[in-house]
Design a protein around this motif. Structure first.
Motif, PDB file in Angstrom:
ATOM      1  N   LEU A  98       0.832  -1.204   0.000  1.00  0.00           N
ATOM      2  CA  LEU A  98       0.000   0.000   0.000  1.00  0.00           C
ATOM      3  C   LEU A  98       0.870   1.258   0.000  1.00  0.00           C
ATOM      4  O   LEU A  98       0.537   2.251  -0.661  1.00  0.00           O
ATOM      5  N   GLN A  99       1.969   1.221   0.734  1.00  0.00           N
ATOM      6  CA  GLN A  99       2.873   2.367   0.727  1.00  0.00           C
ATOM      7  C   GLN A  99       3.447   2.611  -0.660  1.00  0.00           C
ATOM      8  O   GLN A  99       3.558   3.763  -1.109  1.00  0.00           O
ATOM      9  N   GLU A 100       3.794   1.549  -1.363  1.00  0.00           N
ATOM     10  CA  GLU A 100       4.323   1.705  -2.718  1.00  0.00           C
ATOM     11  C   GLU A 100       3.256   2.223  -3.669  1.00  0.00           C
ATOM     12  O   GLU A 100       3.523   3.080  -4.518  1.00  0.00           O
ATOM     13  N   LEU A 101       2.024   1.719  -3.517  1.00  0.00           N
ATOM     14  CA  LEU A 101       0.940   2.226  -4.365  1.00  0.00           C
ATOM     15  C   LEU A 101       0.667   3.701  -4.081  1.00  0.00           C
ATOM     16  O   LEU A 101       0.348   4.470  -4.989  1.00  0.00           O
ATOM     17  N   GLY A 102       0.764   4.102  -2.808  1.00  0.00           N
ATOM     18  CA  GLY A 102       0.538   5.493  -2.467  1.00  0.00           C
ATOM     19  C   GLY A 102       1.588   6.420  -3.059  1.00  0.00           C
ATOM     20  O   GLY A 102       1.290   7.562  -3.412  1.00  0.00           O
ATOM     21  N   MET A 103       2.833   5.919  -3.186  1.00  0.00           N
ATOM     22  CA  MET A 103       3.877   6.753  -3.768  1.00  0.00           C
ATOM     23  C   MET A 103       3.756   6.845  -5.281  1.00  0.00           C
ATOM     24  O   MET A 103       4.199   7.817  -5.887  1.00  0.00           O
ATOM     25  N   VAL A 104       3.161   5.810  -5.901  1.00  0.00           N
ATOM     26  CA  VAL A 104       3.063   5.816  -7.363  1.00  0.00           C
ATOM     27  C   VAL A 104       1.902   6.695  -7.812  1.00  0.00           C
ATOM     28  O   VAL A 104       2.097   7.770  -8.367  1.00  0.00           O
ATOM     29  N   ALA A 105       0.701   6.252  -7.608  1.00  0.00           N
ATOM     30  CA  ALA A 105      -0.465   7.049  -8.025  1.00  0.00           C
ATOM     31  C   ALA A 105      -1.710   6.480  -7.358  1.00  0.00           C
ATOM     32  O   ALA A 105      -2.152   5.387  -7.694  1.00  0.00           O
ATOM     33  N   MET A 106      -2.254   7.223  -6.386  1.00  0.00           N
ATOM     34  CA  MET A 106      -3.504   6.819  -5.748  1.00  0.00           C
ATOM     35  C   MET A 106      -4.104   8.036  -5.069  1.00  0.00           C
ATOM     36  O   MET A 106      -3.387   8.824  -4.444  1.00  0.00           O
ATOM     37  N   ALA A 107      -5.398   8.210  -5.217  1.00  0.00           N
ATOM     38  CA  ALA A 107      -6.070   9.340  -4.599  1.00  0.00           C
ATOM     39  C   ALA A 107      -5.936   9.273  -3.079  1.00  0.00           C
ATOM     40  O   ALA A 107      -5.883   8.180  -2.495  1.00  0.00           O
ATOM     41  N   GLN A 108      -5.896  10.441  -2.450  1.00  0.00           N
ATOM     42  CA  GLN A 108      -5.708  10.495  -1.005  1.00  0.00           C
ATOM     43  C   GLN A 108      -6.850   9.816  -0.259  1.00  0.00           C
ATOM     44  O   GLN A 108      -6.632   9.110   0.736  1.00  0.00           O
ATOM     45  N   GLY A 109      -8.070  10.003  -0.739  1.00  0.00           N
ATOM     46  CA  GLY A 109      -9.207   9.371  -0.075  1.00  0.00           C
ATOM     47  C   GLY A 109      -9.153   7.853  -0.159  1.00  0.00           C
ATOM     48  O   GLY A 109      -9.402   7.154   0.826  1.00  0.00           O
ATOM     49  N   GLU A 110      -8.818   7.311  -1.331  1.00  0.00           N
ATOM     50  CA  GLU A 110      -8.704   5.858  -1.497  1.00  0.00           C
ATOM     51  C   GLU A 110      -7.555   5.309  -0.667  1.00  0.00           C
ATOM     52  O   GLU A 110      -7.656   4.231  -0.072  1.00  0.00           O
ATOM     53  N   LEU A 111      -6.449   6.046  -0.609  1.00  0.00           N
ATOM     54  CA  LEU A 111      -5.311   5.612   0.208  1.00  0.00           C
ATOM     55  C   LEU A 111      -5.695   5.544   1.678  1.00  0.00           C
ATOM     56  O   LEU A 111      -5.328   4.595   2.387  1.00  0.00           O
ATOM     57  N   GLN A 112      -6.453   6.530   2.155  1.00  0.00           N
ATOM     58  CA  GLN A 112      -6.881   6.519   3.550  1.00  0.00           C
ATOM     59  C   GLN A 112      -7.848   5.366   3.826  1.00  0.00           C
ATOM     60  O   GLN A 112      -7.793   4.714   4.878  1.00  0.00           O
ATOM     61  N   ARG A 113      -8.750   5.106   2.861  1.00  0.00           N
ATOM     62  CA  ARG A 113      -9.698   3.994   3.032  1.00  0.00           C
ATOM     63  C   ARG A 113      -8.953   2.662   3.150  1.00  0.00           C
ATOM     64  O   ARG A 113      -9.266   1.834   4.007  1.00  0.00           O
ATOM     65  N   ARG A 114      -7.950   2.467   2.321  1.00  0.00           N
ATOM     66  CA  ARG A 114      -7.202   1.202   2.381  1.00  0.00           C
ATOM     67  C   ARG A 114      -6.322   1.138   3.632  1.00  0.00           C
ATOM     68  O   ARG A 114      -6.084   0.036   4.156  1.00  0.00           O
ATOM     69  N   THR A 115      -5.855   2.296   4.084  1.00  0.00           N
ATOM     70  CA  THR A 115      -5.099   2.302   5.340  1.00  0.00           C
ATOM     71  C   THR A 115      -5.981   1.839   6.496  1.00  0.00           C
ATOM     72  O   THR A 115      -5.546   1.078   7.371  1.00  0.00           O
ATOM     73  N   ASP A 116      -7.237   2.280   6.506  1.00  0.00           N
ATOM     74  CA  ASP A 116      -8.181   1.815   7.536  1.00  0.00           C
ATOM     75  C   ASP A 116      -8.442   0.314   7.413  1.00  0.00           C
ATOM     76  O   ASP A 116      -8.577  -0.396   8.427  1.00  0.00           O
ATOM     77  N   MET A 117      -8.500  -0.192   6.197  1.00  0.00           N
ATOM     78  CA  MET A 117      -8.709  -1.624   5.988  1.00  0.00           C
ATOM     79  C   MET A 117      -7.551  -2.428   6.573  1.00  0.00           C
ATOM     80  O   MET A 117      -7.751  -3.459   7.227  1.00  0.00           O
TER      81      MET A 117
END
Length: 362
Positions: free
Chosen positions: A198-217
């Motif tokens: 997830l950290q790698e996906l966040g650095m590449v390209a992912m919306a902030q809201g989707e990144l936060q949702r997956r962090t909660d998951m």
């Protein structure tokens, strides 16, 4: 390959290059995505040979036979019924591997590569690998669903352990507990890998809201694993003495003498410090308990309060994460509004300049 839900061979296509041949369209369906691959019959033959060689046994279903007359007539002269029969045979061949109880064929790298399983899925299927895996957005969700299923399996093993313990089958209960611990260790490793992905996906390209949702998951998975870790380390027998006494009355407890209780509740002595407005009173739960039983009851109630506090903490953390996500979204919107305001000012300036030029021409 538990992520693969279904495999179909639903069509064919005639291709002239590099020489005339027929390719079959393979449709693969996973948890949250699907894709298709094009393979010719000779590639199926190579797959069958490689699976037999690497596993030491043939796959559970045979390949449809190759037509000897096709070599003389060419693939485009085969009848449509012959092609349809081969298509059905190839579909049966792949489905037999997917649904087989023994996973040695479908866990083979050659088979995964033949179906074009995404890179992230390849990494998660390799057991014992501690290196970082590459996930795509969809393969990350596939792995998350598999971890949820793994956690459900661990809970089932713990429930099985408790049921066997209640029946007095100590050996089977211990075996179930060991199995749950092994699955939990694997789940913890995969959760760490999921976090890194997830950290790698966040650095590449992912919306902030989707990144936060997956962090909660991921946080919920970590909380579940932590709770399961506490459950597998405490056996059913060890947890029984700390349980609250039932309404039928506790067993094997020493009832305190009435003289001691009268001395404890006696008001003849001056009260130097009182916690609360009410005087101490006996209850149905505390009356049959001695000092040790009261301490155990207090510990049980404190553990329950700690659990409720942990749940409340998790809820508050989630609210904080949501607030931070909303704040980030508002910051982005403010930046967009600032840019829009600048664009309006720039366009307004151009309009004023154009109006002045029109006035000079008039």
């Amino acid at each position: 390959m538990t992520a693969i839900q279904a495999v179909y061979v639903r069509g064919h296509e005639e291709r002239p290059d590099p020489k005339p041949h027929i390719v079959y369209r393979i449709e693969i369906q996973a948890h949250v995505r699907s894709w298709q691959m094009w393979r010719r019959y000779s590639e199926f033959v190579e797959l069958h040979t490689e699976l037999t060689k690497s596993t030491g046994s043939s796959p559970p279903a045979p390949l449809p036979p190759k037509n000897a007359l096709a070599v003389l007539r060419g693939p485009f002269r085969d009848s449509s019924s012959m092609i349809e029969e081969r298509r059905a045979g190839l579909e049966t061949y792949l489905r037999a591997i997917i649904s087989a109880k023994d996973d040695k064929w479908r866990e083979c790298y050659t088979f995964r590569d033949f179906l074009g399983v995404p890179v992230g899925r390849l990494g998660t299927m390799a057991e014992g690998s501690t290196s970082s895996k590459q996930f795509s957005s969809s393969s990350w969700l596939d792995e998350h669903l598999e971890l949820q299923a793994k956690i459900r399996d661990i809970r089932a093993d713990i429930n099985k352990r408790d049921a066997l313990s209640d029946r007095g089958d100590v050996s089977a209960s211990h075996t179930a507990n060991v199995q749950a611990k092994k699955k939990l260790a694997e789940a913890l490793s995969r959760v760490r890998t999921l976090t890194q992905g997830l950290q790698e996906l966040g650095m590449v390209a992912m919306a902030q809201g989707e990144l936060q949702r997956r962090t909660d998951m991921v946080a919920r998975l970590q909380d579940d694993c932590e709770k399961l870790g506490k459950m597998v380390t405490v056996t059913r027998q060890a947890s029984r003495p700390a349980a609250a006494p039932s309404s039928r009355g506790p067993t094997n407890v020493t009832v305190a003498p009435e003289s001691d209780r009268a001395a404890l509740l006696s008001l003849s002595r001056p009260v130097t410090r009182v916690f609360g407005a009410k005087k101490p009173q006996e209850t149905e739960m505390t009356r049959p308990l001695d000092d040790q039983g009261l301490v155990q009851l207090q510990n049980t109630q404190m553990e329950q309060q700690d659990g409720q506090l942990a749940t409340l903490t998790h809820i508050l953390q989630r609210q904080r994460h949501l607030g931070e996500a909303i704040g980030a979204e508002l910051a982005v919107h403010n930046e967009l509004l600032d840019e829009l305001n600048n664009d309006v000012d720039r366009v307004g300036g151009k309009l004023i300049s154009a109006k002045k030029q029109l006035n000079r021409l008039g």
